[in-house]
Design an enzyme around this catalytic site. Structure first.
Site, short mmCIF file in Angstrom:
data_model
loop_
_atom_site.label_atom_id
_atom_site.label_comp_id
_atom_site.label_asym_id
_atom_site.label_seq_id
_atom_site.Cartn_x
_atom_site.Cartn_y
_atom_site.Cartn_z
N TYR A 130 0.85 -1.19 0.00
CA TYR A 130 0.00 0.00 0.00
C TYR A 130 0.88 1.24 0.00
O TYR A 130 1.78 1.38 0.83
CB TYR A 130 -0.91 0.02 1.24
CG TYR A 130 -1.89 1.17 1.14
CD1 TYR A 130 -3.12 0.98 0.53
CD2 TYR A 130 -1.55 2.44 1.59
CE1 TYR A 130 -4.00 2.04 0.37
CE2 TYR A 130 -2.42 3.50 1.43
CZ TYR A 130 -3.64 3.29 0.82
OH TYR A 130 -4.50 4.35 0.66
N GLN A 191 -10.60 0.43 0.72
CA GLN A 191 -11.03 -0.37 -0.45
C GLN A 191 -9.84 -1.06 -1.12
O GLN A 191 -9.96 -2.18 -1.62
CB GLN A 191 -11.84 0.48 -1.44
CG GLN A 191 -11.13 1.70 -2.01
CD GLN A 191 -11.28 2.94 -1.14
OE1 GLN A 191 -11.52 2.84 0.07
NE2 GLN A 191 -11.12 4.12 -1.74
N ASN A 214 -3.27 5.95 6.24
CA ASN A 214 -3.99 6.75 7.24
C ASN A 214 -4.81 5.84 8.16
O ASN A 214 -4.68 4.62 8.13
CB ASN A 214 -4.87 7.79 6.54
CG ASN A 214 -5.95 7.14 5.65
OD1 ASN A 214 -6.25 5.96 5.79
ND2 ASN A 214 -6.50 7.92 4.74
N SER A 237 6.12 9.10 13.35
CA SER A 237 7.55 8.85 13.42
C SER A 237 8.20 9.54 14.64
O SER A 237 7.67 10.52 15.16
CB SER A 237 8.19 9.38 12.14
OG SER A 237 9.46 8.83 11.95
N GLN A 259 12.91 15.01 11.76
CA GLN A 259 11.82 14.14 12.19
C GLN A 259 10.53 14.94 12.35
O GLN A 259 9.46 14.50 11.93
CB GLN A 259 12.19 13.50 13.54
CG GLN A 259 11.51 12.20 13.84
CD GLN A 259 11.78 11.17 12.76
OE1 GLN A 259 10.88 10.50 12.31
NE2 GLN A 259 13.02 11.03 12.31
N HIS A 262 8.00 15.66 9.42
CA HIS A 262 7.17 14.60 8.82
C HIS A 262 5.69 14.86 9.03
O HIS A 262 4.87 14.64 8.16
CB HIS A 262 7.50 13.24 9.46
CG HIS A 262 8.55 12.49 8.72
ND1 HIS A 262 8.37 12.03 7.44
CD2 HIS A 262 9.80 12.10 9.07
CE1 HIS A 262 9.47 11.40 7.04
NE2 HIS A 262 10.35 11.43 8.01
N GLU A 327 11.87 4.67 17.76
CA GLU A 327 11.95 4.17 16.39
C GLU A 327 13.37 4.40 15.86
O GLU A 327 14.00 3.49 15.35
CB GLU A 327 10.92 4.91 15.54
CG GLU A 327 10.88 4.46 14.09
CD GLU A 327 10.02 5.39 13.23
OE1 GLU A 327 9.65 6.49 13.69
OE2 GLU A 327 9.73 5.01 12.07
N HIS A 328 13.85 5.65 15.98
CA HIS A 328 15.20 6.00 15.55
C HIS A 328 15.99 6.49 16.76
O HIS A 328 15.50 7.34 17.50
CB HIS A 328 15.18 7.16 14.54
CG HIS A 328 14.32 6.90 13.34
ND1 HIS A 328 13.07 7.46 13.19
CD2 HIS A 328 14.54 6.17 12.23
CE1 HIS A 328 12.55 7.08 12.03
NE2 HIS A 328 13.42 6.29 11.42
N ASP A 361 16.90 7.08 6.20
CA ASP A 361 15.60 7.17 5.53
C ASP A 361 15.71 6.84 4.05
O ASP A 361 14.74 6.42 3.43
CB ASP A 361 15.03 8.59 5.66
CG ASP A 361 14.53 8.87 7.06
OD1 ASP A 361 14.26 7.90 7.79
OD2 ASP A 361 14.41 10.06 7.42
N GLU A 415 -2.28 -36.27 28.82
CA GLU A 415 -3.17 -35.19 28.38
C GLU A 415 -4.55 -35.72 27.96
O GLU A 415 -5.38 -34.94 27.49
CB GLU A 415 -2.51 -34.42 27.22
CG GLU A 415 -1.29 -33.61 27.67
CD GLU A 415 -0.73 -32.69 26.58
OE1 GLU A 415 -1.16 -32.79 25.43
OE2 GLU A 415 0.12 -31.86 26.93
N HIS A 420 -3.85 -39.59 19.82
CA HIS A 420 -2.45 -39.20 19.68
C HIS A 420 -1.54 -40.36 20.09
O HIS A 420 -0.61 -40.74 19.39
CB HIS A 420 -2.12 -37.99 20.57
CG HIS A 420 -2.61 -36.68 20.04
ND1 HIS A 420 -3.93 -36.38 19.90
CD2 HIS A 420 -1.92 -35.57 19.63
CE1 HIS A 420 -4.05 -35.14 19.42
NE2 HIS A 420 -2.84 -34.63 19.26
#
Lengths: 435, 435
Positions: A130, A191, A214, A237, A259, A262, A327-328, A361, A415, A420
């Site tokens: 995506y 969709q 999003n 981020s 950063q 963004h 994250e970074h 990046d 068990e 089994h």
């Protein structure tokens, strides 16, 4: 003004805990809308895709024009700036080289009692990527999501990208081509996720869906998880820069702003052991904000979510880093390796004063899809492994089954699973100990 | 009667597709109830746990008695049958040995232009293991979920197990002890998942939650995903046995039943190229069902979800296997390796006539937590990797930044991210090419 904390202050622990707990995203409740969209695509297939695309992207398509033609992909590079295309090719090459080294090895061995054991890795058959539309359509993101799949050996690599009012960034198409994407469709939102998961007459279903999006895309991915695999649900981020007073304040300020620009929900945090240096960075951020094209976004992020934390000594840094689980993580200190070795939770670590996060990046090599919102405590950046799966292998012969079978029978009986036990015991009876 | 299909029949493709699409689980809508339970535990902590435990497990506990005392764990083994304990110890040893070989390696290298790149693996700090109560409390499941965490190096390993009416299986506690579980709490359901994810005064939060559970547990795991990591959402168990006519029908029948006895929603499928052999297996299943203690469960599973598929030739098997993407695949044929090499989608493969699937449930070595419901198309069995995460590493010096920095600046500018460009460009300006 960003938050200023000092570890020597009495209220530090409470203020730091509040910083960690702070939410940066609104909990937009889109789940009901998304459920409807998924159901409609499942029921009506292409017709639903075309309907939603007309409504949300103001674009009238047909089942035939949903797919971006091969010719348009092939000629996209020619419509881009040649120097930028060269940089993109270098990025693709470096990312490919790094990710090739992630390819896992198969295993096949015989243990002490003669049981053959192992595992075998195979690529997923088809992956869906995506890509957000409009200004958030980043060619670097196409490379970072598609190339690990390509390296893994995924045969069918499908990209969906919304093209509001028909507009598409040629650099995004050129990146898709460069990364080995095999099909591109002009569709976005929940969709697109539905089409990738369930399939329509035009878009065959995939096995795994990756890529940012999003709130609608995130909710859709969460809902189709199980029908297909998904990558992480990415949040805004973040960067955590740990810098001592021997750095140039303007460089560190630029890293924090890279950063912040963004997204207004992005977060930049500086940890330092030098309060004066912290002041100087704060000043440099304000100065650089003036000239920054995206200053409105970066400024809002910095004011609302930015933080400068001053420590009594750098020894206190590791515990805070692990709690933030950034994250970074940038370590602009004299001995970045010594510090990095102690860190447990970080998506990516940038070592030393010459390694701005932005280099990662684009083309350092490692993936820029990284765990956000403290999820580096339990998850990793996107990798080749995300596009492969492992089948374990077991092979007994009559002799090795005799060695371990009786214990399996005992455990199955304990068990209460008699079938089994019987499936093992019958074979032991057929091939008893040779006399 | 189970479904009988023949690949030479006209309606085969439609019937096979219907078999694949068939749902075996009811979509019990427990999401609203689960949301309430999660919110209550988040708000009221221990008090909510005690309230739900009194209501659902008919058990009055206090914050002090929520935790199973160390002494009770230590003495559990002594309350179990010694031969069974010995078998459990053998299982733990074999599972540990197999999983040790999954430990990933760190990477650290310098590329052609001098950029240092790599990654480092670390264990998650704390893992939570959900164990179902009552008859579904299997000691083998405790070993299979806990040992990979232990091998990964997880320091805090927390188990929750509901104890309806106060009853707990000593073998489950003994297995927990054997597997290195550090804390055990008598709590189950969505409330246990909430406690593990959010923490209470008594139960500190964990980073990752694994383990099987009912619809409430599954819904709770899906909801806390993001706050913590989770393993897969497991569906009912499945086996696909591919067997030619040279097998003993009673052995193959036992293998099919060992899956069917798990759950009325379990699925056992036989693929053979010998219609007479298929008939003989069907007969043997019916014969064995008579004497099976769990015949009601196994019989219902076999009648409702079982299938015998006869092929014109074994060459047709691979395509069907990959479409089924079975959790367990048994290849009882003359050349199991030749067939296995062509298979892409299977959680675990059991090779040859002497390897009943049940041996893998207990102590072959590989994990028995495996992808169900066709998710072997995109996911793998539980492993050491599920309890570790990877931090990528990048280190430039002034020279290597000069080699790749300009391309990063170009790409950042093409994406309209000027602060990104600046954070690189400033450093290039500070350290220009030596003259």
């Amino acid at each position: 003004m960003p938050l200023r904390l000092n570890s020597r202050d009495a209220g530090f622990e409470a203020a730091f805990a509040a910083l960690l707990a702070g939410k940066r995203e609104s909990d937009e409740d889109v789940d009901a809308v998304v459920a409807d969209i998924l159901a409609a695509v499942r029921r009506d297939g292409d017709a639903a895709l075309l309907r939603y695309t007309a409504r949300f992207d103001r674009l009238e398509l047909t089942a035939e024009t949903l797919r971006v033609p091969e010719a348009e992909l092939a000629e996209a590079a020619g419509r881009c700036d040649p120097a930028t295309m060269e940089a993109l090719a270098l990025a693709a090459e470096r990312i490919t080289d790094y990710h090739r080294r992630q390819k896992p090895e198969d295993m096949d061995y015989r243990d002490a009692v003669g049981v053959r054991l192992g595992h075998r890795w195979t690529a997923v058959g088809a992956a869906g990527l995506y890509v957000p539309g409009g200004t958030a359509a980043y060619p670097s993101s196409v490379l970072m999501n598609a190339l690990p799949a390509k390296v893994a050996g995924v045969e069918r690599l499908v990209m969906t990208v919304p093209t509001p009012d028909g507009v598409i960034n040629p650099l995004v198409l050129a990146a898709a081509r460069l990364a080995g994407v095999t099909e591109v469709y002009r569709v976005g939102g929940a969709q697109a996720v539905a089409a990738l998961a369930y399939g329509t007459a035009t878009i065959a279903p995939v096995d795994k869906i990756v890529g940012p999006g999003n709130a609608y895309v995130a909710a859709a991915k969460r809902r189709v998880f199980g029908t297909v695999g998904i990558d992480m649900i990415a949040g805004p981020s973040e960067v955590l820069v740990v810098a001592d007073g021997d750095n140039r304040p303007d460089l560190i300020a630029a890293d924090l702003l890279s950063q912040a620009e963004h997204d207004t929900a992005a977060q930049s945090i500086l940890i330092t052991d030098d309060a004066d240096f912290g002041d100087a960075v704060a000043l440099a951020v304000d100065e650089q904000l003036v000239a920054l094209p995206r200053s409105a976004i970066a400024g809002e992020s910095w004011r609302n979510h930015g933080a400068i934390i001053t420590l009594g000594t750098m020894d206190e840094a590791v515990a805070l880093i692990d709690r933030i689980a950034p994250e970074h993580l940038e370590l602009a200190v004299a001995d970045p390796d010594g510090l990095a070795k102690q860190v447990r939770n970080a998506g990516a670590i940038f070592l030393g004063r010459h390694t701005p996060e932005a280099i990662g990046d684009y083309l350092a090599g490692p993936n820029h899809v990284l765990p956000t919102a403290r999820s580096a405590r339990f998850s990793s950046g996107l990798s080749v492994l995300d596009f492969m799966k492992r089948s374990s292998l077991v092979a007994c012969d009559a002799e090795s089954l005799r060695a371990i079978g009786p214990a399996a029978v005992l455990l199955a009986e304990a068990e209460g699973l008699d079938a089994h036990a019987k499936s093992v015991a019958l074979r032991l009876a057929v091939n008893p100990e040779p006399s």
